[in-house]
Design a protein around this motif. Structure first.
Motif, PDB file in Angstrom:
ATOM      1  N   TRP A  24      19.789  -4.115  19.889  1.00  0.00           N
ATOM      2  CA  TRP A  24      20.790  -4.627  18.948  1.00  0.00           C
ATOM      3  C   TRP A  24      21.153  -3.586  17.906  1.00  0.00           C
ATOM      4  N   ARG A  25      20.171  -2.823  17.418  1.00  0.00           N
ATOM      5  CA  ARG A  25      20.402  -1.860  16.340  1.00  0.00           C
ATOM      6  C   ARG A  25      20.215  -0.405  16.755  1.00  0.00           C
ATOM      7  N   ASP A  26      20.145  -0.137  18.048  1.00  0.00           N
ATOM      8  CA  ASP A  26      19.951   1.222  18.560  1.00  0.00           C
ATOM      9  C   ASP A  26      18.762   1.917  17.904  1.00  0.00           C
ATOM     10  N   LEU A  27      17.634   1.246  17.911  1.00  0.00           N
ATOM     11  CA  LEU A  27      16.395   1.800  17.362  1.00  0.00           C
ATOM     12  C   LEU A  27      15.466   2.183  18.507  1.00  0.00           C
ATOM     13  N   PRO A  28      14.553   3.118  18.257  1.00  0.00           N
ATOM     14  CA  PRO A  28      13.553   3.419  19.289  1.00  0.00           C
ATOM     15  C   PRO A  28      12.570   2.260  19.403  1.00  0.00           C
ATOM     16  N   VAL A  29      12.438   1.712  20.593  1.00  0.00           N
ATOM     17  CA  VAL A  29      11.650   0.504  20.793  1.00  0.00           C
ATOM     18  C   VAL A  29      10.164   0.744  20.519  1.00  0.00           C
ATOM     19  N   ASP A  30       9.652   1.924  20.849  1.00  0.00           N
ATOM     20  CA  ASP A  30       8.232   2.191  20.613  1.00  0.00           C
ATOM     21  C   ASP A  30       7.902   2.197  19.126  1.00  0.00           C
ATOM     22  N   LEU A  31       8.797   2.763  18.316  1.00  0.00           N
ATOM     23  CA  LEU A  31       8.599   2.754  16.865  1.00  0.00           C
ATOM     24  C   LEU A  31       8.635   1.324  16.336  1.00  0.00           C
ATOM     25  N   LEU A  32       9.573   0.533  16.827  1.00  0.00           N
ATOM     26  CA  LEU A  32       9.680  -0.859  16.394  1.00  0.00           C
ATOM     27  C   LEU A  32       8.441  -1.654  16.791  1.00  0.00           C
ATOM     28  N   ARG A  33       7.922  -1.415  17.984  1.00  0.00           N
ATOM     29  CA  ARG A  33       6.698  -2.102  18.418  1.00  0.00           C
ATOM     30  C   ARG A  33       5.515  -1.724  17.541  1.00  0.00           C
ATOM     31  N   ALA A  34       5.441  -0.451  17.165  1.00  0.00           N
ATOM     32  CA  ALA A  34       4.357  -0.008  16.283  1.00  0.00           C
ATOM     33  C   ALA A  34       4.465  -0.688  14.922  1.00  0.00           C
ATOM     34  N   ILE A  35       5.676  -0.795  14.393  1.00  0.00           N
ATOM     35  CA  ILE A  35       5.890  -1.459  13.103  1.00  0.00           C
ATOM     36  C   ILE A  35       5.484  -2.924  13.193  1.00  0.00           C
ATOM     37  N   VAL A  36       5.858  -3.592  14.267  1.00  0.00           N
ATOM     38  CA  VAL A  36       5.502  -5.003  14.448  1.00  0.00           C
ATOM     39  C   VAL A  36       3.985  -5.151  14.564  1.00  0.00           C
ATOM     40  N   ALA A  37       3.335  -4.269  15.300  1.00  0.00           N
ATOM     41  CA  ALA A  37       1.878  -4.348  15.456  1.00  0.00           C
ATOM     42  C   ALA A  37       1.178  -4.165  14.119  1.00  0.00           C
ATOM     43  N   VAL A  38       1.621  -3.199  13.333  1.00  0.00           N
ATOM     44  CA  VAL A  38       1.020  -2.974  12.010  1.00  0.00           C
ATOM     45  C   VAL A  38       1.293  -4.178  11.108  1.00  0.00           C
ATOM     46  N   SER A  39       2.494  -4.724  11.184  1.00  0.00           N
ATOM     47  CA  SER A  39       2.828  -5.907  10.368  1.00  0.00           C
ATOM     48  C   SER A  39       1.940  -7.089  10.728  1.00  0.00           C
ATOM     49  N   ILE A  40       1.674  -7.267  12.025  1.00  0.00           N
ATOM     50  CA  ILE A  40       0.807  -8.369  12.448  1.00  0.00           C
ATOM     51  C   ILE A  40      -0.598  -8.160  11.908  1.00  0.00           C
ATOM     52  N   LEU A  41      -1.077  -6.934  11.940  1.00  0.00           N
ATOM     53  CA  LEU A  41      -2.417  -6.658  11.410  1.00  0.00           C
ATOM     54  C   LEU A  41      -2.479  -6.844   9.902  1.00  0.00           C
ATOM     55  N   VAL A  42      -1.417  -6.456   9.188  1.00  0.00           N
ATOM     56  CA  VAL A  42      -1.396  -6.573   7.726  1.00  0.00           C
ATOM     57  C   VAL A  42      -1.302  -8.034   7.292  1.00  0.00           C
ATOM     58  N   THR A  43      -0.472  -8.817   7.969  1.00  0.00           N
ATOM     59  CA  THR A  43      -0.310 -10.222   7.568  1.00  0.00           C
ATOM     60  C   THR A  43      -1.448 -11.098   8.077  1.00  0.00           C
ATOM     61  N   GLY A  44      -2.268 -10.548   8.899  1.00  0.00           N
ATOM     62  CA  GLY A  44      -3.335 -11.336   9.510  1.00  0.00           C
ATOM     63  C   GLY A  44      -2.943 -11.626  10.936  1.00  0.00           C
ATOM     64  N   ILE A  45      -3.881 -11.516  11.816  1.00  0.00           N
ATOM     65  CA  ILE A  45      -3.547 -11.627  13.235  1.00  0.00           C
ATOM     66  C   ILE A  45      -2.972 -12.997  13.566  1.00  0.00           C
ATOM     67  N   PHE A  46      -3.608 -14.061  13.138  1.00  0.00           N
ATOM     68  CA  PHE A  46      -3.124 -15.398  13.489  1.00  0.00           C
ATOM     69  C   PHE A  46      -1.741 -15.678  12.904  1.00  0.00           C
ATOM     70  N   PRO A  47      -1.527 -15.488  11.587  1.00  0.00           N
ATOM     71  CA  PRO A  47      -0.172 -15.738  11.065  1.00  0.00           C
ATOM     72  C   PRO A  47       0.872 -14.800  11.666  1.00  0.00           C
ATOM     73  N   GLY A  48       0.499 -13.553  11.901  1.00  0.00           N
ATOM     74  CA  GLY A  48       1.444 -12.598  12.481  1.00  0.00           C
ATOM     75  C   GLY A  48       1.885 -13.006  13.864  1.00  0.00           C
ATOM     76  N   ILE A  49       0.942 -13.480  14.658  1.00  0.00           N
ATOM     77  CA  ILE A  49       1.272 -13.926  16.014  1.00  0.00           C
ATOM     78  C   ILE A  49       2.135 -15.182  15.972  1.00  0.00           C
ATOM     79  N   ILE A  50       1.834 -16.080  15.045  1.00  0.00           N
ATOM     80  CA  ILE A  50       2.650 -17.297  14.891  1.00  0.00           C
ATOM     81  C   ILE A  50       4.087 -16.929  14.526  1.00  0.00           C
ATOM     82  N   ILE A  51       4.248 -15.993  13.599  1.00  0.00           N
ATOM     83  CA  ILE A  51       5.594 -15.560  13.200  1.00  0.00           C
ATOM     84  C   ILE A  51       6.322 -14.937  14.386  1.00  0.00           C
TER      85      ILE A  51
END
Length: 123
Positions: A24-51
């Motif tokens: 949608w935004r012409d971003l590198p998917v691997d970088l976006l996946r890394a950001i999402v993974a770090v966000s899930i770890l920062v917010t807590g695994i359970f809430p991050g996965i729910i989101i």
């Protein structure tokens, strides 16, 4: 190639959320996946996965004809691919069978050779 609307991608790894946003935004998917993974770890695994699951639930699936499996099945039916695929698998199986038989024979030859050497020296 950026799409005008946000969709979950059919080519994605886990529900296609990151791939859809990247497309949608012409971003590198691997970088976006890394950001999402770090966000899930920062917010807590359970809430991050729910989101993440909620985003996947409410983000519409990319429009297109069926799944990849259905598309490949349709292609196979339309082009006589089932018969070719069956023959390819049969040929591959036969080639592998010959290789395994050759490896077995080589191993058994070595074992026989060692047995003969052992028995000749021990007698």
């Amino acid at each position: 190639m950026a799409t005008k609307q946000l969709y979950r991608s059919r080519r994605g790894k886990i529900f296609g959320v990151c791939q859809g946003i990247a497309d949608w935004r012409d971003l590198p998917v691997d970088l976006l996946r890394a950001i999402v993974a770090v966000s899930i770890l920062v917010t807590g695994i359970f809430p991050g996965i729910i989101i993440y699951a909620l985003v996947a639930l409410f983000m519409p699936l990319e429009p297109g004809y069926g799944t990849h499996y259905e598309e490949s099945e349709q292609y196979s039916r339309d082009n006589g691919g089932f018969a070719r695929t069956r023959e390819d698998l049969k040929q591959t199986f036969e080639n592998l069978k010959r290789k395994v038989e050759g490896m077995e024979e080589e191993i058994f030859d070595k074992e026989r050779d060692w047995d003969q050497r052992f028995h000749e020296d021990g007698r």
